[in-house]
Design a protein around this motif. Sequence first.
Motif, PDB file in Angstrom:
ATOM      1  N   ALA A   1       0.840  -1.200   0.000  1.00 27.21           N
ATOM      2  CA  ALA A   1       0.000   0.000   0.000  1.00 27.21           C
ATOM      3  C   ALA A   1       0.875   1.250   0.000  1.00 27.21           C
ATOM      4  CB  ALA A   1      -0.916  -0.007   1.218  1.00 27.21           C
ATOM      5  N   ALA A   2       0.546   2.195  -0.842  1.00 33.12           N
ATOM      6  CA  ALA A   2       1.353   3.413  -0.971  1.00 33.12           C
ATOM      7  C   ALA A   2       1.041   4.396   0.155  1.00 33.12           C
ATOM      8  CB  ALA A   2       1.077   4.070  -2.315  1.00 33.12           C
ATOM      9  N   ASP A   3       2.054   5.177   0.642  1.00 34.49           N
ATOM     10  CA  ASP A   3       1.845   6.263   1.619  1.00 34.49           C
ATOM     11  C   ASP A   3       1.393   7.470   0.825  1.00 34.49           C
ATOM     12  OD1 ASP A   3       1.813   8.149   3.564  1.00 34.49           O
ATOM     13  OD2 ASP A   3       3.972   8.085   3.998  1.00 34.49           O
ATOM     14  N   MET A   4       0.065   7.690   0.822  1.00 33.56           N
ATOM     15  CA  MET A   4      -0.479   8.758  -0.006  1.00 33.56           C
ATOM     16  C   MET A   4      -0.099  10.138   0.508  1.00 33.56           C
ATOM     17  SD  MET A   4      -1.800   6.980  -2.284  1.00 33.56           S
ATOM     18  CE  MET A   4      -2.558   8.285  -3.231  1.00 33.56           C
ATOM     19  N   CYS A   5       0.403  10.201   1.755  1.00 31.99           N
ATOM     20  CA  CYS A   5       0.816  11.492   2.289  1.00 31.99           C
ATOM     21  C   CYS A   5       2.317  11.732   2.144  1.00 31.99           C
ATOM     22  CB  CYS A   5       0.415  11.603   3.758  1.00 31.99           C
ATOM     23  SG  CYS A   5      -1.367  11.896   3.980  1.00 31.99           S
TER      24      CYS A   5
ATOM     25  N   GLY B   1       5.063  14.656  -2.555  1.00 25.58           N
ATOM     26  CA  GLY B   1       4.878  14.482  -3.982  1.00 25.58           C
ATOM     27  C   GLY B   1       3.648  13.668  -4.338  1.00 25.58           C
ATOM     28  N   ARG B   2       3.008  13.003  -3.360  1.00 25.21           N
ATOM     29  CA  ARG B   2       1.840  12.182  -3.659  1.00 25.21           C
ATOM     30  C   ARG B   2       0.514  12.906  -3.421  1.00 25.21           C
ATOM     31  NH1 ARG B   2       2.391   6.881  -4.715  1.00 25.21           N
ATOM     32  NH2 ARG B   2       4.413   5.902  -4.363  1.00 25.21           N
ATOM     33  N   HIS B   3       0.525  14.004  -2.628  1.00 23.12           N
ATOM     34  CA  HIS B   3      -0.726  14.700  -2.318  1.00 23.12           C
ATOM     35  C   HIS B   3      -0.600  16.169  -2.717  1.00 23.12           C
ATOM     36  CE1 HIS B   3       0.879  16.978   1.134  1.00 23.12           C
ATOM     37  NE2 HIS B   3       1.702  15.927   1.258  1.00 23.12           N
TER      38      HIS B   3
ATOM     39  N   GLN C   1      -1.134  22.369   3.684  1.00 24.02           N
ATOM     40  CA  GLN C   1      -0.511  22.381   5.003  1.00 24.02           C
ATOM     41  C   GLN C   1      -0.398  20.965   5.607  1.00 24.02           C
ATOM     42  OE1 GLN C   1      -2.425  25.260   7.545  1.00 24.02           O
ATOM     43  NE2 GLN C   1      -1.700  27.018   6.340  1.00 24.02           N
ATOM     44  N   VAL C   2      -1.522  20.325   5.895  1.00 23.53           N
ATOM     45  CA  VAL C   2      -1.493  19.030   6.595  1.00 23.53           C
ATOM     46  C   VAL C   2      -2.199  17.962   5.756  1.00 23.53           C
ATOM     47  CG1 VAL C   2      -2.137  17.769   8.691  1.00 23.53           C
ATOM     48  CG2 VAL C   2      -1.491  20.194   8.833  1.00 23.53           C
ATOM     49  N   CYS C   3      -1.509  16.765   5.556  1.00 19.87           N
ATOM     50  CA  CYS C   3      -2.099  15.620   4.855  1.00 19.87           C
ATOM     51  C   CYS C   3      -2.426  14.561   5.890  1.00 19.87           C
ATOM     52  CB  CYS C   3      -1.125  15.065   3.817  1.00 19.87           C
ATOM     53  SG  CYS C   3      -1.728  13.555   3.008  1.00 19.87           S
TER      54      CYS C   3
END
Length: 373
Positions: free
Chosen positions: A279-283, A286-288, A292-294
């Motif tokens: 599973a990818a770390d969507m936060c 470069g992914r989100h 400010q906060v993911c």
Amino acid sequence: MIDTLDVGERATRVAVMNYASTVKVEFPLRTYFDKASMKEAISHIEPLSAGTMTGLAIQTAMDEVFTEEMGTRPANFNIPKVVIIVTDGRPQDQVQDVAASAQAAGIEIYAVGVDRADMQSLRMMASDPLDEHVFYVETYGVIEKLTSKFRETFCAVNMCALGTHDCEQVCVSSGGSYVCDCYEGYTLNPDKRTCSAVDMCAPGRHDCDQVCVSNNRSYSCECYEGYTLNPDKKTCSGMDMCAPGRHDCGQICLSNDGSYSCDCYEGYTLNTDRKTCSAADMCAPGRHDCEQVCVRDDLFYTCDCYQGYTLNPDRKTCSRATTSSLVTTEESCKCEAIAALQDSVTSHLEALSTKIDEVSQKLQAYQERQQVV
């Protein structure tokens, strides 16, 4: 006559038939391949009973001698078939038709008459030209005188059958001479006499689409890894490497011209083994697209803001929060109630403090009187 031949399994093969009113095959073409053994067998031949069934003898030669089972080489070898008939009488059966059938089957017939032999019958059974295929002697005792003349005629017609050639495999008669050839699967060497096995997988010799496998003067076709042989046993088609059981991809298999590669569903990344997925770390950076906060949520994410900021309607960016100067009536009442309560509590606390002071003073006076007493 045997002494004039090059007898051998790959040279001239000889069979002998004995006939009178019946026919006997003394030995077929497959039995002897050397002159000594052959002449020894001939020396033990005994004449049969009376009679001259020449037509039956020719028919028997076709049916029982000139067969591959009995030692005749395959027709595509172009080995001449020759019959030499030696007789001292008149045929007691029909010879013209059966002789014609034999000649139509590619059998060359020489007729040798002895003593009272019927010349007309000899000419009926012999091949053309008759002056090269019909011979006569007065007695069997002088038949050897015919050998040189017979050999001369025989050689002129077919040099290969006489056995004076030096071909390793196949001799082909050609206008009073000969040329050498080879069995199927072999090729003639530059010396024009010997033969070498053909590399059936050499360029231009096979029609395999991908891989040619040489196999005992023949060949078979195969395919590269990732391809399968088509029903024509020559061409190949790319195998579906993504069919169940053919790949080891954890999630997605991508077929690619006889091979394959692995991929992952959205929200997953391919591990270093190039097969499994995580599973990818969507936060991760470069992914989100949060300002400010993911905030990660399983395979997805949401955006939030630092304290003192609020999330804009685009759910991505943030704006600094502002404090309103307007106070509602309800909020004003609440403030007044709180202030009144604070005043009441303060007043009560002051009264209570005064009473405590009074009690303290009375207690001190009492203690002093006790000490005096």
